[in-house]
Design a protein around this motif. Sequence first.
Motif, PDB file in Angstrom:
ATOM      1  N   PRO A 285       0.666  -1.242  -0.075  1.00 60.44           N
ATOM      2  CA  PRO A 285      -0.003   0.094  -0.012  1.00 60.44           C
ATOM      3  C   PRO A 285       0.726   1.240   0.150  1.00 60.44           C
ATOM      4  O   PRO A 285       0.461   2.267  -0.512  1.00 60.44           O
ATOM      5  N   GLU A 286       1.985   1.169   0.534  1.00 55.54           N
ATOM      6  CA  GLU A 286       3.011   2.296   0.820  1.00 55.54           C
ATOM      7  C   GLU A 286       3.487   2.634  -0.897  1.00 55.54           C
ATOM      8  O   GLU A 286       3.475   3.921  -1.019  1.00 55.54           O
ATOM      9  N   LYS A 287       3.896   1.624  -1.370  1.00 48.75           N
ATOM     10  CA  LYS A 287       4.259   1.939  -2.802  1.00 48.75           C
ATOM     11  C   LYS A 287       3.103   2.306  -3.709  1.00 48.75           C
ATOM     12  O   LYS A 287       3.160   3.381  -4.625  1.00 48.75           O
ATOM     13  N   LEU A 288       2.016   1.940  -3.448  1.00 48.73           N
ATOM     14  CA  LEU A 288       0.740   2.333  -4.329  1.00 48.73           C
ATOM     15  C   LEU A 288       0.612   3.685  -3.923  1.00 48.73           C
ATOM     16  O   LEU A 288       0.282   4.793  -5.030  1.00 48.73           O
ATOM     17  N   PHE A 289       0.517   4.465  -2.780  1.00 49.84           N
ATOM     18  CA  PHE A 289       0.297   5.793  -2.329  1.00 49.84           C
ATOM     19  C   PHE A 289       1.553   6.539  -2.856  1.00 49.84           C
ATOM     20  O   PHE A 289       1.219   7.729  -3.293  1.00 49.84           O
ATOM     21  N   HIS A 290       2.651   6.067  -2.864  1.00 54.69           N
ATOM     22  CA  HIS A 290       3.813   6.833  -3.118  1.00 54.69           C
ATOM     23  C   HIS A 290       3.593   7.000  -4.719  1.00 54.69           C
ATOM     24  O   HIS A 290       3.756   8.186  -5.078  1.00 54.69           O
ATOM     25  N   THR A 291       3.217   6.152  -5.493  1.00 56.99           N
ATOM     26  CA  THR A 291       2.870   6.487  -7.004  1.00 56.99           C
ATOM     27  C   THR A 291       1.995   7.447  -7.385  1.00 56.99           C
ATOM     28  O   THR A 291       1.948   8.113  -8.056  1.00 56.99           O
ATOM     29  N   LEU A 292       0.614   7.267  -6.369  1.00 55.53           N
ATOM     30  CA  LEU A 292      -0.396   7.914  -6.731  1.00 55.53           C
ATOM     31  C   LEU A 292       0.208   9.673  -6.371  1.00 55.53           C
ATOM     32  O   LEU A 292      -0.463  10.531  -6.858  1.00 55.53           O
ATOM     33  N   LEU A 293       0.817   9.708  -5.381  1.00 56.72           N
ATOM     34  CA  LEU A 293       1.077  10.994  -4.886  1.00 56.72           C
ATOM     35  C   LEU A 293       2.304  11.653  -5.800  1.00 56.72           C
ATOM     36  O   LEU A 293       2.530  12.852  -5.577  1.00 56.72           O
ATOM     37  N   GLY A 294       2.953  10.829  -6.435  1.00 56.70           N
ATOM     38  CA  GLY A 294       3.796  11.284  -7.553  1.00 56.70           C
ATOM     39  C   GLY A 294       5.207  11.916  -6.726  1.00 56.70           C
ATOM     40  O   GLY A 294       5.958  13.057  -6.844  1.00 56.70           O
ATOM     41  N   LEU A 295       5.653  11.035  -5.983  1.00 51.59           N
ATOM     42  CA  LEU A 295       6.780  11.399  -4.821  1.00 51.59           C
ATOM     43  C   LEU A 295       8.291  11.306  -5.453  1.00 51.59           C
ATOM     44  O   LEU A 295       9.030  11.854  -5.007  1.00 51.59           O
ATOM     45  N   GLY A 296       8.255  10.230  -6.541  1.00 53.16           N
ATOM     46  CA  GLY A 296       9.565  10.181  -7.277  1.00 53.16           C
ATOM     47  C   GLY A 296      10.747   9.704  -6.110  1.00 53.16           C
ATOM     48  O   GLY A 296      10.327   8.998  -5.422  1.00 53.16           O
ATOM     49  N   ASP A 297      11.703   9.944  -6.571  1.00 53.39           N
ATOM     50  CA  ASP A 297      12.875   9.436  -5.793  1.00 53.39           C
ATOM     51  C   ASP A 297      13.289  10.409  -4.452  1.00 53.39           C
ATOM     52  O   ASP A 297      14.487   9.985  -3.979  1.00 53.39           O
ATOM     53  N   ASP A 298      12.564  11.248  -4.430  1.00 51.95           N
ATOM     54  CA  ASP A 298      12.878  12.382  -3.120  1.00 51.95           C
ATOM     55  C   ASP A 298      12.344  12.102  -1.771  1.00 51.95           C
ATOM     56  O   ASP A 298      12.604  12.756  -0.801  1.00 51.95           O
ATOM     57  N   TRP A 299      11.152  11.571  -1.945  1.00 55.82           N
ATOM     58  CA  TRP A 299      10.300  11.251  -0.751  1.00 55.82           C
ATOM     59  C   TRP A 299      10.072   9.828  -0.455  1.00 55.82           C
ATOM     60  O   TRP A 299       9.822   9.085  -1.452  1.00 55.82           O
ATOM     61  N   GLU A 300       9.782   9.330   0.677  1.00 51.58           N
ATOM     62  CA  GLU A 300       9.077   8.033   1.017  1.00 51.58           C
ATOM     63  C   GLU A 300       8.139   7.966   1.997  1.00 51.58           C
ATOM     64  O   GLU A 300       8.023   8.778   2.840  1.00 51.58           O
ATOM     65  N   ILE A 301       7.158   7.400   1.889  1.00 43.91           N
ATOM     66  CA  ILE A 301       6.041   6.939   2.901  1.00 43.91           C
ATOM     67  C   ILE A 301       6.468   6.159   4.032  1.00 43.91           C
ATOM     68  O   ILE A 301       6.823   4.796   3.653  1.00 43.91           O
ATOM     69  N   THR A 302       6.861   6.644   5.171  1.00 40.78           N
ATOM     70  CA  THR A 302       7.422   5.535   6.325  1.00 40.78           C
ATOM     71  C   THR A 302       6.297   5.122   7.050  1.00 40.78           C
ATOM     72  O   THR A 302       6.658   4.117   7.718  1.00 40.78           O
ATOM     73  N   GLU A 303       4.985   5.277   6.942  1.00 39.81           N
ATOM     74  CA  GLU A 303       4.112   4.913   7.826  1.00 39.81           C
ATOM     75  C   GLU A 303       2.621   5.206   7.080  1.00 39.81           C
ATOM     76  O   GLU A 303       2.360   6.269   6.469  1.00 39.81           O
ATOM     77  N   LEU A 304       1.716   4.327   6.921  1.00 44.97           N
ATOM     78  CA  LEU A 304       0.370   4.368   6.520  1.00 44.97           C
ATOM     79  C   LEU A 304      -0.544   3.686   7.526  1.00 44.97           C
ATOM     80  O   LEU A 304      -0.285   2.575   7.915  1.00 44.97           O
ATOM     81  N   GLU A 305      -1.488   4.386   8.134  1.00 50.55           N
ATOM     82  CA  GLU A 305      -2.214   3.849   9.077  1.00 50.55           C
ATOM     83  C   GLU A 305      -4.058   4.349   8.826  1.00 50.55           C
ATOM     84  O   GLU A 305      -4.129   5.517   8.141  1.00 50.55           O
ATOM     85  N   PHE A 306      -4.765   3.590   9.218  1.00 49.92           N
ATOM     86  CA  PHE A 306      -6.213   3.579   9.107  1.00 49.92           C
ATOM     87  C   PHE A 306      -6.689   3.500  10.463  1.00 49.92           C
ATOM     88  O   PHE A 306      -6.803   2.592  10.969  1.00 49.92           O
ATOM     89  N   ASP A 307      -7.384   4.851  11.143  1.00 46.80           N
ATOM     90  CA  ASP A 307      -7.856   4.868  12.585  1.00 46.80           C
ATOM     91  C   ASP A 307      -9.310   4.410  12.269  1.00 46.80           C
ATOM     92  O   ASP A 307     -10.169   5.302  11.707  1.00 46.80           O
ATOM     93  N   LYS A 308      -9.756   3.302  12.600  1.00 52.69           N
ATOM     94  CA  LYS A 308     -10.880   2.865  12.437  1.00 52.69           C
ATOM     95  C   LYS A 308     -12.154   3.951  13.281  1.00 52.69           C
ATOM     96  O   LYS A 308     -13.190   4.008  13.027  1.00 52.69           O
ATOM     97  N   ASP A 309     -11.802   4.071  14.502  1.00 52.02           N
ATOM     98  CA  ASP A 309     -12.471   5.159  15.209  1.00 52.02           C
ATOM     99  C   ASP A 309     -12.800   6.401  14.783  1.00 52.02           C
ATOM    100  O   ASP A 309     -13.853   6.734  14.546  1.00 52.02           O
ATOM    101  N   SER A 310     -11.712   7.000  14.307  1.00 47.88           N
ATOM    102  CA  SER A 310     -12.078   8.452  13.685  1.00 47.88           C
ATOM    103  C   SER A 310     -12.532   8.226  12.057  1.00 47.88           C
ATOM    104  O   SER A 310     -12.914   9.243  11.260  1.00 47.88           O
TER     105      SER A 310
END
Length: 266
Positions: free
Chosen positions: A4-29
Amino acid sequence: MNTPEKLFHTLLGLGDDWEITELEFDKDSGEVRLRIHELSGLLSQQRCPDDGDKTDFYDHGREREWRHLNVFEHKCYIQSRLPRMRCKTCGKIFQTKAPWEGLSLQFTAAFESMSLLLMREMPVKKAAEFIHETDTRLWRILARHVAMAYKQLDFSETTCVGVDELACRKGHNYVTIFADLVAKRVLYSVPGKDSSTWKAFVQELEKHSAKAAQIECVSMDMSGSFKKGVAETCPQAEVVFDKYDARLQLLAYQVLLGGLHKLPAA
């Protein structure tokens, strides 16, 4: 492996300069949160905004949060501590700009684009209800984009100007509207209705590649203040009195009712 991190990385167009280090879904909120961190390649590319010289990494700024487009029906937020750099030559410290940032501090560019699209088609309050935001924040988004677009407008072809005052609230509170009657667009609006509004208008012309000397015709009522203003700033212009122009009135009301966001781009 396509995570999922790689998928969001591609969708956001982060390229080689940024990385997604954490991805979470809060069920309560019911909220999705992405934490993004810069990579070393980004730091080596940074240059001083003042002199263009090379920089060194200085530190990370405070953690910031931007609202992004919903993931399905769930609100999505991006969190990051953007790196700050220091110029090796002048010592200036500045913060890097993230590729997802909009003009507002709290929203991504994608979220702002969607908000502007909605505000073009419906009242701001209804748009705010639809995307579960406050109308105050949406008005701020609109104001920032209007200001940016307005700076880029070119008035160099403006020759025929219409001017009129309009009561903007109870009491003696007026705003003076200047419009290009040929291009059918608002040029400038300024509080008040005395002759100084013309001086402010002429100063604004100069910011948009235009000069007072190019104004050939002015349509206005017989206001003594307007007469004085034209005589002092555009003496070469031919004045047409009592020329009621419904287009000018319409443009004036657009200013007061939020129509400024319809100003054409340069």
